[in-house]
Design a protein around this motif. Structure first.
Motif, PDB file in Angstrom:
ATOM      1  N   VAL A   1       0.833  -1.210   0.000  1.00  0.00           N
ATOM      2  CA  VAL A   1       0.000   0.000   0.000  1.00  0.00           C
ATOM      3  C   VAL A   1       0.863   1.254   0.000  1.00  0.00           C
ATOM      4  O   VAL A   1       0.602   2.213  -0.733  1.00  0.00           O
ATOM      5  CB  VAL A   1      -0.965  -0.015   1.198  1.00  0.00           C
ATOM      6  N   VAL A   2       1.904   1.260   0.811  1.00  0.00           N
ATOM      7  CA  VAL A   2       2.813   2.419   0.842  1.00  0.00           C
ATOM      8  C   VAL A   2       3.477   2.610  -0.514  1.00  0.00           C
ATOM      9  O   VAL A   2       3.624   3.744  -1.003  1.00  0.00           O
ATOM     10  CB  VAL A   2       3.872   2.228   1.951  1.00  0.00           C
ATOM     11  N   GLY A   3       3.880   1.517  -1.149  1.00  0.00           N
ATOM     12  CA  GLY A   3       4.511   1.618  -2.460  1.00  0.00           C
ATOM     13  C   GLY A   3       3.599   2.259  -3.489  1.00  0.00           C
ATOM     14  O   GLY A   3       4.015   3.157  -4.232  1.00  0.00           O
ATOM     15  N   PHE A   4       2.349   1.809  -3.566  1.00  0.00           N
ATOM     16  CA  PHE A   4       1.411   2.387  -4.526  1.00  0.00           C
ATOM     17  C   PHE A   4       1.102   3.844  -4.196  1.00  0.00           C
ATOM     18  O   PHE A   4       0.956   4.678  -5.102  1.00  0.00           O
ATOM     19  CB  PHE A   4       0.118   1.569  -4.566  1.00  0.00           C
ATOM     20  N   ASN A   5       0.991   4.172  -2.917  1.00  0.00           N
ATOM     21  CA  ASN A   5       0.711   5.557  -2.533  1.00  0.00           C
ATOM     22  C   ASN A   5       1.872   6.482  -2.888  1.00  0.00           C
ATOM     23  O   ASN A   5       1.658   7.591  -3.396  1.00  0.00           O
ATOM     24  CB  ASN A   5       0.402   5.645  -1.039  1.00  0.00           C
ATOM     25  N   MET A   6       3.085   6.051  -2.622  1.00  0.00           N
ATOM     26  CA  MET A   6       4.251   6.865  -2.962  1.00  0.00           C
ATOM     27  C   MET A   6       4.375   7.062  -4.469  1.00  0.00           C
ATOM     28  O   MET A   6       4.641   8.167  -4.948  1.00  0.00           O
ATOM     29  CB  MET A   6       5.524   6.220  -2.392  1.00  0.00           C
TER      30      MET A   6
END
Length: 296
Positions: free
Chosen positions: A277-282
């Motif tokens: 999730v953090v990867g897609f958000n970044m």
């Protein structure tokens, strides 16, 4: 007196070749460290899911009563669960499920939402009123509760969870593209297309839609992260993945009773969800900045 003709040579203007929007956006994206870190994380999990069978030496559904709740070691890197299944294998195969749900639910939401948003914004009047009120009604309910209701009607399964997640996110893309259509359809080239008798469908899909895709792409990238979280929530509640399927939310649900005695059974699935999730958000945040015309 002889007339003299004076010729003044004007400097030749060199016109630089136009650069593609996507090439410029990629150059700006590469300069953002957080966006590239996010893209690396996303690609990492995609590769894990694609090559899961080559990266694991244990089957994700292999039961072994002699190796129940074994802590991480050289043979089982992430330990085993309450049925002796290798958690590392289940994490890798679970990446396939989470990314599959994330990508295809967002694609479904974009297709339906864009179609409804195009119609509402272009035709207006009572068509816009009906579609907009439908979006308002759907947004009045908490998304996860609406997803639970849809899955309860359709029946618990991964595919039905994907459908539910796609449905609850339709208003997000529909309202976004509607607002873009309302501004784009007033442009001069749209008026010119109407004046020469071009059909409405051709105007919508050849002229208006391509000029509305930038915010949709950005929102879709961020929406994948939301869809993964929603799929994990449905799996945790037993409405998504069914027993035996290596879905991260279902793994958390099955392991919650072992929080004190075997915390690794929750730690690794939870960390996989968080990191994805953090990867897609970044990456989505960086993509939004790269495609923003104000940053040129």
């Amino acid at each position: 007196m002889k007339n003299s003709l004076q010729i003044v040579a004007e400097p030749v203007k060199v016109v630089a070749p136009k650069k593609s929007l996507w090439i410029d956006a990629w150059k700006r994206l590469k300069k953002q460290r957080s966006a590239m870190i996010g893209l690396t994380i996303v690609l990492f999990f995609i590769l894990l899911g694609v090559f899961a069978q080559f990266l694991t030496s244990h089957p994700y559904d292999g039961f072994n009563t002699d190796k129940i709740l074994i802590s991480p070691n050289s043979e089982h890197w992430f330990g085993t669960d309450d049925q002796g299944r290798d958690i590392f294998s289940r994490i890798l195969y679970g990446a396939r499920i989470s990314l599959w749900i994330g990508f295809f639910s967002v694609i479904g939401s974009i297709i339906v939402g864009c179609y409804l948003g195009l119609i509402a914004g272009f035709y207006g009047k009572w068509v816009d009123t009906i579609i907009s009120r439908m979006f308002d009604i759907m947004l009045a309910f908490p998304s996860i509760l609406l997803a639970i209701a849809i899955v309860a009607v359709l029946g618990p399964s991964l595919f039905n969870a994907l459908i539910a997640i796609a449905i609850i996110n339709v208003p997000t893309y529909g309202r976004l593209i509607r607002s873009r259509v309302l501004s784009v359809k007033e442009e001069e080239y749209i008026m010119s297309s109407k004046s020469i008798g071009m059909s409405n469908s051709r105007i919508l899909f050849q002229h208006i839609l391509p000029n509305c895709m930038t915010p949709i792409i950005v929102q879709g990238t961020l929406g994948i992260a939301t869809a993964i979280l929603e799929a994990a929530a449905l799996g945790f509640l037993g409405l998504g993945a069914q027993p035996g399927e290596p879905e991260w939310g279902k793994m958390l649900s099955d392991s919650r009773q072992f929080l004190t005695v075997a915390p690794w059974t929750l730690l690794f699935p939870g960390f996989a969800i968080m990191l994805t999730v953090v990867g897609f958000n970044m990456f989505g945040d960086g993509l939004r900045d790269a495609l923003d015309p104000k940053t040129k």
